[in-house]
Structures are given as structure tokens and as C-alpha cells.
Design an enzyme around this catalytic site. Structure first.
Site, short mmCIF file in Angstrom:
data_model
loop_
_atom_site.label_atom_id
_atom_site.label_comp_id
_atom_site.label_asym_id
_atom_site.label_seq_id
_atom_site.Cartn_x
_atom_site.Cartn_y
_atom_site.Cartn_z
N HIS A 485 80.43 71.27 80.80
CA HIS A 485 81.44 70.25 80.59
C HIS A 485 82.68 70.50 81.42
O HIS A 485 83.34 69.57 81.89
CB HIS A 485 81.80 70.19 79.10
CG HIS A 485 80.82 69.37 78.32
ND1 HIS A 485 80.61 69.53 76.98
CD2 HIS A 485 79.99 68.39 78.72
CE1 HIS A 485 79.68 68.68 76.58
NE2 HIS A 485 79.28 67.98 77.62
N GLU A 721 71.96 39.63 93.89
CA GLU A 721 71.25 40.90 93.78
C GLU A 721 69.78 40.75 94.14
O GLU A 721 69.06 41.74 94.23
CB GLU A 721 71.32 41.42 92.33
CG GLU A 721 72.71 41.77 91.88
CD GLU A 721 72.77 42.06 90.40
OE1 GLU A 721 72.88 43.23 90.02
OE2 GLU A 721 72.68 41.10 89.61
N ASP A 745 71.23 46.62 93.56
CA ASP A 745 69.96 45.95 93.31
C ASP A 745 69.45 45.22 94.54
O ASP A 745 68.25 45.21 94.81
CB ASP A 745 70.09 44.97 92.13
CG ASP A 745 69.91 45.71 90.80
OD1 ASP A 745 68.95 46.50 90.71
OD2 ASP A 745 70.72 45.51 89.88
N CYS A 792 80.37 43.98 94.86
CA CYS A 792 80.70 44.85 93.72
C CYS A 792 79.68 45.97 93.58
O CYS A 792 79.79 46.79 92.68
CB CYS A 792 80.80 44.04 92.42
SG CYS A 792 79.28 43.20 92.00
C1 PEP Z 1 74.48 46.12 91.74
O1 PEP Z 1 73.27 45.92 91.49
O2 PEP Z 1 74.90 46.36 92.89
C2 PEP Z 1 75.46 46.08 90.66
C3 PEP Z 1 76.76 46.13 90.92
O3 PEP Z 1 74.98 46.05 89.40
P1 PEP Z 1 74.46 47.36 88.62
O4 PEP Z 1 74.65 48.55 89.52
O5 PEP Z 1 75.25 47.45 87.38
O6 PEP Z 1 73.02 47.03 88.41
MG MG Z 2 72.71 45.20 89.53
#
Ligand code: PEP
Ligand code: MG
Length: 864
Positions: A485, A721, A745, A792
Site C-alpha cells: 500500500h 468506440e 475500445d 476521452c
Molecule cells: C474508451 O473506451 O476509450 C473509454 C474512454 O471508455 P472506457 O475506457 O471506460 O471503456
Molecule cells: Mg470504452
């Protein structure tokens, strides 16, 4: 020993239909019909049928022979299991749980066999009368299929031992039926493999306890003939369960089936530590918490002045050697009065739990989860029982606590598992904190000079948390483990840390100037002045860039003035606070799953609203993009047991789940749209593959908005995605208000490589030209309809990806909160035209490797 399913079934089969059991008054008082209890659950017979007694005495007795199937921790309720499986609930008063145990003294223990008339709980009748809603005590036959209430005594005065009810076993119900339903007298068993990379260590054990205690059934875990109650995380820890082990879970009592379903789903989810399919448990541990000096590794500084270590937290640092020494805490051994000492220990533990709860608030997620594990350990029933037992035999509070911890530490060390041995640090930490609190001292106070390279035998989590991180350059430990930890905490603080360095650390002089290079897993004890100056320059440059980005808290622009929004990805309120402190301009992805995973039941709209509102408030009006629940695939949720799928990544996941369970979707949309000020929250739909999915969600959003009387438009965007969404971005952008590329994804689906599979890990790179082309298609499709495109996925936090994303037309980057200042600093130095030219070349590259080399060269030329 708990009986197996077959033996319990045999026992029950021996109790024939028509058999009766006589139940006597467990209390002296006035017997009344159940309906007179001022509580709708009891009065309405929801838990079962029986009688009520308004007590006039202060002792609860066993109304017939049986076994204590459950005893409330607060002592106010007892369930007895009778011959043949009938269960009687004796609940002293109404709402007495709120008395927190005050006034109740249990005289029996769980699983104890009792005879009719045996005292079960002594209670303070005055305290119940004044402190609870009512003293009326239901005596109930818990609802079930196999037993019924044959007769009840008429209202009137009763003495202990008077017959008050008769139970009769009814015919027509069979063992098989009971087994399927998980009826109270049976044990249901579930065998399963453990897919957690680090096995079942403290945090998973704490989570298992949390789920197990939210059901009524009692659950044990068994492996290789050893067994532990899930209510005791330390006991579970001592089982030494490792990745790939097969464990069995044994549940008994009501909701046995449900609790097993929830626990199985939780374990199968990996609790954030899911190992790859082909991952093996570490064959030979790196080392670790050596309890005695004799076990220290003997090491030597190499002739070139370097000393190798194991990397526990990355980074490079220069600083001055500082030795960390804290004395043993003295504990008085004996005590004259066990009751006083027990009270003292319980008070100290309660105060420490309160302190930990306070520290957890606002702590970053990694620290909060460690504090939570410590809080759970402080409630560990086995640990407390061992300390109380030692105190009852004459030990002082401190000596009893030390003995109890020592026993658990021995168990962990004897497990022979390095990762479990690392948990010894947590036990020692709690030992020290409690002992210091008992003598009124400070557990970890230690002043550091500026740029300290801390050298220590071992370091406990609370000791690190008590140090000033601004003065701490790096940590080097003689012992320690890479997954401890304290290592997680150091990484969270951005402090490089090397462990398992052995005895050679003794040879380093106090005040010596050291270079800690965690990237190369070594400590440099004899670095030249030139080397030291070079490292300092590099660190200063990084720090200056970061500071400039933090300073310029306004909107982020490229060097040529193009506006790029730098947002943060969030998964908790603590993340939101960190993001704000780092200058994030909003949240580009709130992973709302954090509210849903590891829950036995989905949170309702009210609970969700509270959390979203708190995060929106923390962002002080900045945009908050909430992603609709994205479970399924690699993110299972215990409350929604989905049928096993051959290929879950291509199955029911993302918005497909929301559309399959519309009540879940509606509750979430309602919560998001109820956040104030209206409009701060935008909604983002995960895993979209077709326009019809977006339209279906729009229908739900419009319906909820109308019901809530919202006037303004709701901003509804999609995550890109799937290759399908990227290829049809121009079609989706007609109706989506924005597009945000989930590169994690998108990369796995574009390259047909599982993002969680170690066998393809080295090749799964979002800078593959195929992925870049899909991002280009998305940006073009969005632009055609005047929609902005953001990113993202993790490419937004990758400095090598940023110039390319800008060049492809991305206008918003949502990075991890820690990366926000670095990404802002990078963007500020880039030129859009040059980025476009770079992106055009990258789209023509043959591999991700070529793309990376191209960008490295580009950044070098730019001096970035
Ligand atoms: C992604 O797939 O890039 C994403 C931001 O979603 P997650 O990583 O939560 O699947
Ligand atoms: Mg994703």
C-alpha cells in the site's frame, strides 16, 4: 463445523411432516397479538407469524432448544435454528438497532447450542423503554415453506417458560425445493476460480465483507481445508488465496443464493484487478516485509556506485539521504481491571476509525481505498475477539492489541506468500497507530529537509501520509514490496520509490547526494556533478512546464491561438477535486460505473443525483459530461447478473444494457437532468454502433425532460468506440450534439485485439494508423454538421498522441486528472498547421512504431 448440503438435507428428512415443536415465552411480560407492535414490518407479518411480548424483566431466554443461527452485533436480536430447520427470530424492542448495542449484553455466541430456558441476552429494560420506539418484542417463526404456526396463546400475562406457540412441520415440501431457494437450514456451496491478479488481499477482502454483510446469510470461504468467515477480512487474508486458486463459498441462511450470486459476480469482475487470461501468479516473490533483521537481504553497492532495487513507484529524483528512524512504542503489560482496559481499547479503536473516516474524505482515490481497507481491518471480528480475549486474561489494552496483531502477522507470514506478507505492513501500521493513540503520542511525526531521499527499513502507509510530500524527493527501502500500500501511495504522490534494496542501504552516509532513477531501477550513490546537474535541469524543465500550465488557469490555446479544451476523466468526487486543483476546464468523461459496480443493488435516482450534484458543484459550473452506465464486457456489475456470453466484448455492453433495462436508463437520466444548474451536465452514450440507439436514448431523455418540466435543450453526445460509429460519424453527427472518441475500445475493436489480453498487449497501440484514420473520419463527420469531436480515451493523456489528435481536428482532450497540467503545457507549445502536416504523414505510416518515431522527432524539433 458447518454441515454440508447433503448432511443437512438428511437431518431435515428425519423430521417428518406433522412433527410439532413447542415454543415457550422467552420473556416475562404481557403477551399481545403481533398486530399490536408499532412497526408495519413486524405487525404485518412480513418476516413471519408469531406473538409479541411487552417485557417486564431484563433477560431474554431461549424459548426452546436450538442453535444460535445469528446474533446481531448490537445484541438486540437473536435467531435460533430449531430441529428440522425452523427458525425463530427474537427481536428485543422496535428500532433497537439504533441503540448501537447500548444496554444489551449477549450471553451466547453464534453457532452455540442452547436448551429451552437458557439465558440469551441480558438487557436494560429502562434503556430500551426510553431509547427505542417500543419495547414490544416479536417472537416470530421466520417465513418459510416447511413450518407453520399451529397455535398461539391468547393475550395476557406470561412468565418465562409458559407455552406461547406451537409450530408444525407441513407436508408437501421437499429438500430439493429448499435447496434451490437457499432455505435457512441449508448450506449452499459455490466453487469458483479467483481471477484477481494479486489474489484476495486486503482490499478485495474488505469488499467481499461489504457485500456479504449486506445480505442476511452467513458466508464462509474455504480453500485447502482452511476456512474463514467473510465477516473477518483478516481471516480471509490469512487463507492466502492466490490468482487461479479455486475457492468455495459456503452460505447459510436467508438470501444464501442471492449473496452467492453477488459474491460470485464481484469476484468474477476482478474488482479492478482482473488478471489476463494467461497470467500466472508470481512464482517467486520478490521479497518482503522481513519481520526480523536476520531476514534482510544482504546486498552491496556496485563498484560504479549504483545499487539495484525493485521499482515500486516510477520517476527520477535527486536529493539528500535522510534516515527514517522511529522508536518502538512502549506498552505496559499488565492491568488490574479488564473492563477498563477493554473499554479503553474499544474507545481508541472507535476514535481511530473516526480519524480514518475524516482523512478519507477528499483523499485521492488510491489513498481513500487504502484508508478504507484499514478502517475495515479495525472492525475485524477475529482481531477484536483476540484482543478482548487477551485483555480478559489480564493483558493491558495495548498488550492485548499487540498480541492480537502479532497472531495475525504470524499467520500472514506463515502463508509463504510475498503479497500477503506485504499486508503485514498494514497490520503493523494499525498496531502502531493504536498503541500511539493509547499513550497519547504521535504515530508518525518526522520532519524532513527539502529534497529528502528517505532511507528506511520499511515504511508504513500512515507514516508516509504523515510526511510532507513537498519535501520528499524519493524513497528507498531495505525491505518493502512493489505492490504494498505504501508503494501505491508513493506512486499517487508522484514520489519515485525503490524497494527490496537490502543491507547496502546501511552504507549510505546521512546527507549524501543521491540520484534515484526508478526508470532504470537503481540508486546512484556516486553520481558526478555533471550527472546531478543534468538530472536537476531535466526535472526543473518538467516542473516549470507543469507550473506554467497550472498558473495559466484560463482557457487553453495552442501557440497559434486555436482553442483546445483540456478536460479531465473522472471516476469519483475526489477525482473532481484533483482535476480542479490541476486546472481542468471541465469533465469530458464521468465514468458513472463507479456508482454501480460492486453493488448488490443499483443506486436509485436520488442517490445518483446526490453524487452527480456533488461533482458538478466541485467543478464550479464547468461542463460535466456524464457517460451513461457502461457495464457489461470487461465491467460486470453484481446487481445485474447477465447470462454468460461466449464473447462479452461483442455482447450486451454499453448502451445495449441501458436499452435492455430501461428502468435503469431512465433512473440515471432523471438523476443527471435533475442536477442544478440545468445545462451543466451533458449526457454521453457509450458504445454506440447505430443511429437507432442514439434515437432510442434521445426518446428517453426527451420523455424524462418533459416529465421534469425542463425547458432548455439537453446536450446529448456519443462515444465513438466502435469502427461502425467512426465510419458513420457523418450520419450520427446529424443527431448527436458532440462526439468523443473512446480510443481504448476503438483500438481494441479496430485491431481486433482484446484490451485486457497480455498476449497482444505489446501490439495494441492507439497510434496504429488504422485507429488514426478512424479518428480522422470521426472529426470530418462531426465537422460536416458543426459538431465538435473530443477524445476521452487514454490517447488524450499520451503526449505523443496529442499533436496528432490536434492535427486530425480534435478540439477537446479529456485526460486523467494528474496529466491535465502536462497536457495543457504541451498544447500551449504546439502549432496547429504543423500538427496537421504531422498527422497527414502519420496516416501514411505502416505501423504504430513508425508513428511514434515520427512524433518523437517532431517534438524534439519543437523543443517540447
Ligand atoms: C474508451 O473506451 O476509450 C473509454 C474512454 O471508455 P472506457 O475506457 O471506460 O471503456
Ligand atoms: Mg470504452
Amino acid at each position: 463445523m458447518t454441515a454440508s448440503v447433503s448432511s443437512m438435507t438428511a437431518e431435515r428428512a428425519m423430521t417428518p411432516a406433522g412433527h410439532t415443536i413447542v415454543v415457550t415465552a422467552p420473556l416475562e411480560g404481557w403477551l399481545a397479538p403481533l398486530a399490536e407492535i408499532p412497526d408495519p414490518v413486524f405487525a404485518g407479518g412480513m418476516l413471519g407469524d408469531g406473538v409479541a411480548i411487552d417485557p417486564t424483566g431484563g433477560m431474554l431466554h431461549a424459548p426452546c432448544a436450538g442453535t444460535v443461527a445469528s446474533l446481531a452485533a448490537t445484541g438486540h436480536a437473536v435467531t435460533l435454528r430449531l430441529e428440522g430447520g425452523a427458525e425463530l427470530l427474537l427481536h428485543l424492542g422496535v428500532d433497537t438497532v439504533a441503540m448501537g448495542g447500548r444496554g444489551f449484553t449477549p450471553l451466547v455466541a453464534q453457532d452455540q447450542v442452547v436448551a429451552a430456558g437458557d439465558p440469551l441476552v441480558r438487557f436494560d429494560l429502562d434503556a430500551v423503554v426510553t431509547g427505542a420506539a417500543s419495547a414490544m418484542t416479536p417472537v416470530l417463526l421466520l417465513a418459510g415453506e416447511e413450518w407453520t404456526l399451529e397455535s398461539k396463546r391468547d393475550p395476557g400475562p406470561v412468565k418465562v417458560g409458559d407455552v406461547v406457540m406451537a409450530l408444525r412441520r407441513v407436508s408437501g415440501t421437499g429438500a430439493a425445493m429448499g435447496e434451490a431457494a437457499g432455505s435457512p437450514d441449508e448450506e449452499l456451496v459455490r466453487e469458483l476460480p479467483v481471477p484477481l491478479r494479486h489474489g484476495i488481499h486486503a482490499r478485495p477482502a474488505a469488499r467481499l465483507r461489504q457485500v456479504a454483510t449486506s445480505f442476511e446469510a452467513v458466508v464462509r470461504m474455504e480453500i485447502a481445508g482452511k476456512s474463514a468467515s467473510l465477516r473477518s477480512p483478516v481471516g480471509v487474508l490469512a487463507l492466502g488465496v492466490r490468482l487461479g486458486d479455486r475457492i468455495s463459498l459456503h452460505a447459510r441462511g436467508r438470501q444464501a443464493g442471492e449473496v452467492l450470486d453477488a459474491l460470485e459476480a464481484l469476484i468474477a469482475s476482478g474488482m479492478g484487478e482482473l488478471a489476463h487470461a494467461d497470467e500466472q501468479p508470481p512464482a517467486q516473490p520478490v521479497r518482503v516485509a522481513a519481520p526480523a533483521a536476520a531476514q534482510r537481504r544482504v546486498t552491496q553497492i556496485a563498484p560504479d556506485g549504483t545499487l539495484a532495487g525493485v521499482v515500486a513507484a516510477p520517476g527520477v529524483a535527486v536529493g539528500e539521504a535522510v534516515r527514517y528512524r522511529l522508536g518502538e512504542v512502549e506498552v505496559s503489560e499488565g492491568s488490574g481491571d479488564p473492563a477498563t482496559e477493554r473499554g479503553l481499547l474499544d474507545e481508541t479503536l472507535a476514535a481511530l476509525r473516526a480519524k480514518i473516516a475524516q482523512e478519507s474524505e477528499g483523499a485521492p482515490p488510491h489513498a481513500a481505498s487504502i484508508l478504507a481497507a484499514h478502517a475495515v481491518m479495525l472492525e475485524d471480528e477475529d482481531l477484536l475477539a483476540a484482543a478482548h480475549e487477551a485483555i480478559a486474561k489480564g493483558d493491558s489494552a495495548g498488550a492485548g492489541w499487540r498480541l492480537a496483531i502479532g497472531t495475525q502477522v504470524d499467520l500472514l507470514l506463515r502463508s509463504g506468500d510475498a503479497r500477503l506478507a506485504e499486508r503485514v505492513d498494514d497490520m503493523r501500521d494499525l498496531e502502531r497507530q493504536v498503541l500511539c493513540a493509547l499513550i497519547g503520542g504521535d504515530a508518525a511525526g518526522f520532519a524532513l529537509p527539502q529534497d529528502a531521499v528517505l532511507i528506511a527499513e520499511d515504511l508504513l502507509p500512515s507514516q508516509l501520509m504523515a510526511l510532507d510530500p513537498e519535501r520528499l524527493a524519493a524513497i528507498c527501502l531495505v525491505n518493502g514490496g512493489p505492490t504494498s500500500h505504501v508503494a501505491i501511495l508513493a506512486a499517487g504522490l508522484g514520489v519515485p520509490m525503490l524497494v527490496a534494496m537490502g543491507s547496502a542501504l546501511d552504507d549510505i552516509a546521512e546527507g549524501a547526494v543521491l540520484v534515484v532513477d526508478a526508470a532504470a531501477a537503481r540508486l546512484e550513490t556516486g553520481a558526478s556533478a555533471e550527472r546531478i546537474a543534468g538530472v536537476r535541469d531535466q526535472l526543473a524543465l518538467q516542473a516549470a512546464r507543469r507550473a506554467a500550465a497550472l498558473e495559466a488557469r484560463g482557457p487553453c490555446h495552442t501557440a497559434d491561438g486555436t482553442r483546445i479544451e483540456v478536460f479531465a476523466n473522472l471516476g469519483s468526487l475526489a477525482d473532481a477535486r484533483q482535476a480542479m486543483a490541476n486546472g481542468a476546464e471541465g469533465c469530458g468523461l464521468l465514468r458513472s460505473e463507479f456508482l454501480f459496480v460492486e453493488r448488490a443493488q443499483a443506486p436509485g435516482a436520488g442517490e445518483q443525483l446526490e453524487t452527480y450534484q456533488a461533482i458538478a458543484d466541485a467543478l464550479e459550473g464547468r461542463p460535466l459530461i456524464v457517460r451513461l452506465l457502461d457495464i457489461g464486457g470487461d465491467k460486470p456489475a453484481p446487481f445485474l447478473p447477465m447470462p454468460a456470453e461466449e464473447n462479452p466484448a461483442l455482447g450486451l455492453r454499453g448502451i445495449r444494457v441501458g436499452l435492455a433495462y430501461p428502468e435503469l436508463l431512465e433512473a440515471q437520466v432523471e438523476a443527471i437532468l435533475s442536477v442544478r444548474p440545468a445545462g451543466q451536465c451533458r449526457i454521453m452514450v457509450p458504445m454506440v454502433a447505430s443511429l437507432s440507439e442514439l434515437r432510442a436514448v434521445r426518446g428517453v431523455v426527451d420523455g424524462v425532460a418533459a416529465r421534469l418540466g425542463l425547458a432548455g435543450p439537453v446536450s446529448l453526445g456519443i462515444m465513438v468506440e466502435t469502427p461502425a460509429a467512426a465510419a458513420t460519424a457523418d450520419i450520427l453527427a446529424r443527431e448527436a450534439d458532440f462526439l468523443s472518441v473512446g480510443t481504448n475500445d476503438l483500438t481494441q475493436y479496430a485491431l481486433a485485439m482484446d484490451r485486457g489480453n497480455a498476449a497482444v498487449a505489446s501490439a495494441i497501440d492507439g497510434l496504429h494508423p488504422a485507429v488514426l484514420r478512424l479518428i480522422a473520419l470521426t472529426c470530418d463527420g462531426g465537422a460536416r454538421h458543426g459538431r465538435w469531436t473530443g477524445v476521452c480515451g487514454s490517447l488524450a493523456s499520451d503526449p505523443l498522441a496529442v499533436p496528432l489528435l490536434l492535427g486530425l481536428g480534435v478540439g477537446e482532450l479529456s485526460a486523467t486528472p494528474a496529466q491535465v497540467p502536462d497536457i495543457k503545457a504541451l498544447v500551449t507549445g504546439l502549432d496547429t498547421e504543423r500538427c496537421r502536416a504531422l498527422a497527414a504523414r502519420a496516416l501514411e505510416c505502416g505501423s504504430a512504431g513508425e508513428v511514434r518515431a515520427l512524433v518523437r522527432e517532431f517534438l524534439k524539433e519543437q523543443g517540447a
